[in-house]
Design a protein around this motif. Structure first.
Motif, mmCIF file in Angstrom:
data_model
loop_
_atom_site.group_PDB
_atom_site.id
_atom_site.type_symbol
_atom_site.label_atom_id
_atom_site.label_comp_id
_atom_site.label_asym_id
_atom_site.label_seq_id
_atom_site.Cartn_x
_atom_site.Cartn_y
_atom_site.Cartn_z
ATOM 1 N N ASP A 61 13.631 13.491 -16.943
ATOM 2 C CA ASP A 61 14.256 14.807 -16.997
ATOM 3 C C ASP A 61 15.349 14.737 -18.051
ATOM 4 O O ASP A 61 16.438 14.199 -17.797
ATOM 5 N N ASN A 62 15.058 15.217 -19.234
ATOM 6 C CA ASN A 62 16.009 15.094 -20.330
ATOM 7 C C ASN A 62 17.306 15.854 -20.054
ATOM 8 O O ASN A 62 18.383 15.433 -20.467
ATOM 9 N N ALA A 63 17.198 16.967 -19.356
ATOM 10 C CA ALA A 63 18.388 17.766 -19.069
ATOM 11 C C ALA A 63 19.358 17.012 -18.160
ATOM 12 O O ALA A 63 20.571 17.212 -18.225
ATOM 13 N N LYS A 64 18.800 16.144 -17.325
ATOM 14 C CA LYS A 64 19.621 15.375 -16.385
ATOM 15 C C LYS A 64 19.846 13.941 -16.852
ATOM 16 O O LYS A 64 20.485 13.162 -16.144
ATOM 17 N N ASN A 65 19.308 13.590 -18.009
ATOM 18 C CA ASN A 65 19.411 12.207 -18.502
ATOM 19 C C ASN A 65 18.947 11.219 -17.441
ATOM 20 O O ASN A 65 19.581 10.184 -17.212
ATOM 21 N N ALA A 91 7.458 0.128 -17.779
ATOM 22 C CA ALA A 91 7.046 1.355 -18.456
ATOM 23 C C ALA A 91 8.223 1.924 -19.242
ATOM 24 O O ALA A 91 9.376 1.704 -18.876
ATOM 25 N N THR A 92 7.903 2.629 -20.312
ATOM 26 C CA THR A 92 8.927 3.326 -21.083
ATOM 27 C C THR A 92 8.455 4.744 -21.387
ATOM 28 O O THR A 92 7.250 5.029 -21.341
ATOM 29 N N ILE A 93 9.418 5.596 -21.698
ATOM 30 C CA ILE A 93 9.105 6.977 -22.043
ATOM 31 C C ILE A 93 10.095 7.440 -23.096
ATOM 32 O O ILE A 93 11.306 7.173 -22.985
ATOM 33 N N THR A 94 9.597 8.098 -24.127
ATOM 34 C CA THR A 94 10.471 8.599 -25.177
ATOM 35 C C THR A 94 11.011 9.975 -24.799
ATOM 36 O O THR A 94 10.563 10.589 -23.818
ATOM 37 N N SER A 95 11.940 10.464 -25.599
ATOM 38 C CA SER A 95 12.491 11.788 -25.338
ATOM 39 C C SER A 95 11.413 12.865 -25.483
ATOM 40 O O SER A 95 11.520 13.925 -24.871
ATOM 41 N N GLY A 96 10.379 12.558 -26.239
ATOM 42 C CA GLY A 96 9.292 13.513 -26.395
ATOM 43 C C GLY A 96 8.210 13.394 -25.346
ATOM 44 O O GLY A 96 7.271 14.203 -25.326
ATOM 45 N N GLY A 138 0.795 -1.216 0.000
ATOM 46 C CA GLY A 138 0.000 0.000 0.000
ATOM 47 C C GLY A 138 0.829 1.267 0.000
ATOM 48 O O GLY A 138 0.295 2.366 -0.198
ATOM 49 N N GLY A 139 2.110 1.125 0.224
ATOM 50 C CA GLY A 139 3.000 2.279 0.253
ATOM 51 C C GLY A 139 3.511 2.657 -1.119
ATOM 52 O O GLY A 139 3.020 2.156 -2.145
ATOM 53 N N SER A 140 4.510 3.524 -1.116
ATOM 54 C CA SER A 140 5.052 4.062 -2.364
ATOM 55 C C SER A 140 6.575 4.024 -2.354
ATOM 56 O O SER A 140 7.203 4.055 -1.295
ATOM 57 N N LEU A 141 7.118 3.955 -3.537
ATOM 58 C CA LEU A 141 8.561 4.081 -3.741
ATOM 59 C C LEU A 141 8.780 4.847 -5.040
ATOM 60 O O LEU A 141 7.968 4.753 -5.966
ATOM 61 N N ARG A 142 9.895 5.541 -5.093
ATOM 62 C CA ARG A 142 10.278 6.243 -6.314
ATOM 63 C C ARG A 142 11.675 5.789 -6.717
ATOM 64 O O ARG A 142 12.632 5.977 -5.966
ATOM 65 N N LEU A 143 11.767 5.186 -7.871
ATOM 66 C CA LEU A 143 13.043 4.761 -8.418
ATOM 67 C C LEU A 143 13.588 5.843 -9.342
ATOM 68 O O LEU A 143 12.816 6.507 -10.042
ATOM 69 N N SER A 144 14.892 5.980 -9.329
ATOM 70 C CA SER A 144 15.565 6.918 -10.227
ATOM 71 C C SER A 144 16.655 6.192 -10.983
ATOM 72 O O SER A 144 17.228 5.224 -10.492
ATOM 73 N N CYS A 145 16.933 6.662 -12.177
ATOM 74 C CA CYS A 145 18.011 6.093 -12.984
ATOM 75 C C CYS A 145 18.670 7.220 -13.756
ATOM 76 O O CYS A 145 18.013 7.906 -14.548
ATOM 77 N N ASN A 164 17.176 8.128 -26.715
ATOM 78 C CA ASN A 164 15.824 8.033 -27.253
ATOM 79 C C ASN A 164 14.895 7.585 -26.138
ATOM 80 O O ASN A 164 14.506 8.352 -25.301
ATOM 81 N N ALA A 165 14.568 6.345 -26.086
ATOM 82 C CA ALA A 165 13.669 5.844 -25.056
ATOM 83 C C ALA A 165 14.436 5.516 -23.784
ATOM 84 O O ALA A 165 15.595 5.119 -23.817
ATOM 85 N N MET A 166 13.785 5.713 -22.668
ATOM 86 C CA MET A 166 14.256 5.236 -21.377
ATOM 87 C C MET A 166 13.100 4.502 -20.731
ATOM 88 O O MET A 166 11.926 4.734 -21.077
ATOM 89 N N GLY A 167 13.426 3.637 -19.786
ATOM 90 C CA GLY A 167 12.325 2.921 -19.174
ATOM 91 C C GLY A 167 12.754 2.006 -18.067
ATOM 92 O O GLY A 167 13.915 2.023 -17.629
ATOM 93 N N TRP A 168 11.796 1.235 -17.620
ATOM 94 C CA TRP A 168 12.018 0.282 -16.539
ATOM 95 C C TRP A 168 11.441 -1.066 -16.921
ATOM 96 O O TRP A 168 10.336 -1.162 -17.476
ATOM 97 N N TYR A 169 12.199 -2.084 -16.586
ATOM 98 C CA TYR A 169 11.759 -3.465 -16.711
ATOM 99 C C TYR A 169 11.946 -4.116 -15.350
ATOM 100 O O TYR A 169 12.653 -3.592 -14.481
ATOM 101 N N ARG A 170 11.315 -5.252 -15.176
ATOM 102 C CA ARG A 170 11.506 -5.969 -13.928
ATOM 103 C C ARG A 170 11.616 -7.456 -14.198
ATOM 104 O O ARG A 170 11.127 -7.960 -15.225
ATOM 105 N N GLN A 171 12.263 -8.130 -13.271
ATOM 106 C CA GLN A 171 12.494 -9.555 -13.460
ATOM 107 C C GLN A 171 12.440 -10.279 -12.129
ATOM 108 O O GLN A 171 13.168 -9.935 -11.192
ATOM 109 N N ALA A 172 11.566 -11.267 -12.072
ATOM 110 C CA ALA A 172 11.460 -12.133 -10.909
ATOM 111 C C ALA A 172 12.357 -13.341 -11.123
ATOM 112 O O ALA A 172 12.645 -13.709 -12.265
#
Length: 120
Positions: free
Chosen positions: A72-76, A49-54, A15-22, A32-40
């Motif tokens: 944050d594109n400025a911070k990559n 999820a993924t997100i493009t530069s746009g 029920g809680g929250s976490l914020r991941l950064s990369c 171009n694209a950045m994103g997150w994958y997960r593996q059990a």
């Protein structure tokens, strides 16, 4: 080369929250694209999820409504805000980027992963 370094994983309650950064660093011409994958354990790596530069985003059905990806594109740097965490979210999360480095060709890069543990 391009390096991806994740942070923000750890222990959370259901029920809680976490914020991941990369953060991407190195000889970067463009990302171009950045994103997150997960593996059990014993399973294939899967999209979170993924997100493009746009700013266009894609989400796996399992995370829709609970997970928000931003960038944050400025911070990559790419972020993953995870809310309403469930015990089944307990897996290793990997940062991903398709980037152009010194070679000039777009290549896939991966972080080393960060473990998220959700206790019930």
């Amino acid at each position: 080369q391009v390096q991806l370094v994740e942070s923000g994983g750890g222990l959370a309650q259901a029920g809680g929250s976490l914020r991941l950064s990369c953060a991407a660093s190195g000889s970067i011409f463009s990302i171009n694209a950045m994103g997150w994958y997960r593996q059990a354990p014993g399973k294939q790596r899967e999209l979170v999820a993924t997100i493009t530069s746009g700013g266009s985003t894609t989400y796996a059905d399992s995370g829709k409504g609970r997970i928000t990806i931003s960038r944050d594109n400025a911070k990559n740097t790419v972020y993953l805000q995870m809310n309403s965490l469930k015990p089944e979210d307990t897996v290793v999360y990997y940062c991903y980027a398709k980037a152009r480095g010194l070679s000039g060709y777009p290549m896939d890069y991966w972080g080393k992963g960060t473990l998220v543990t959700v206790s019930s």
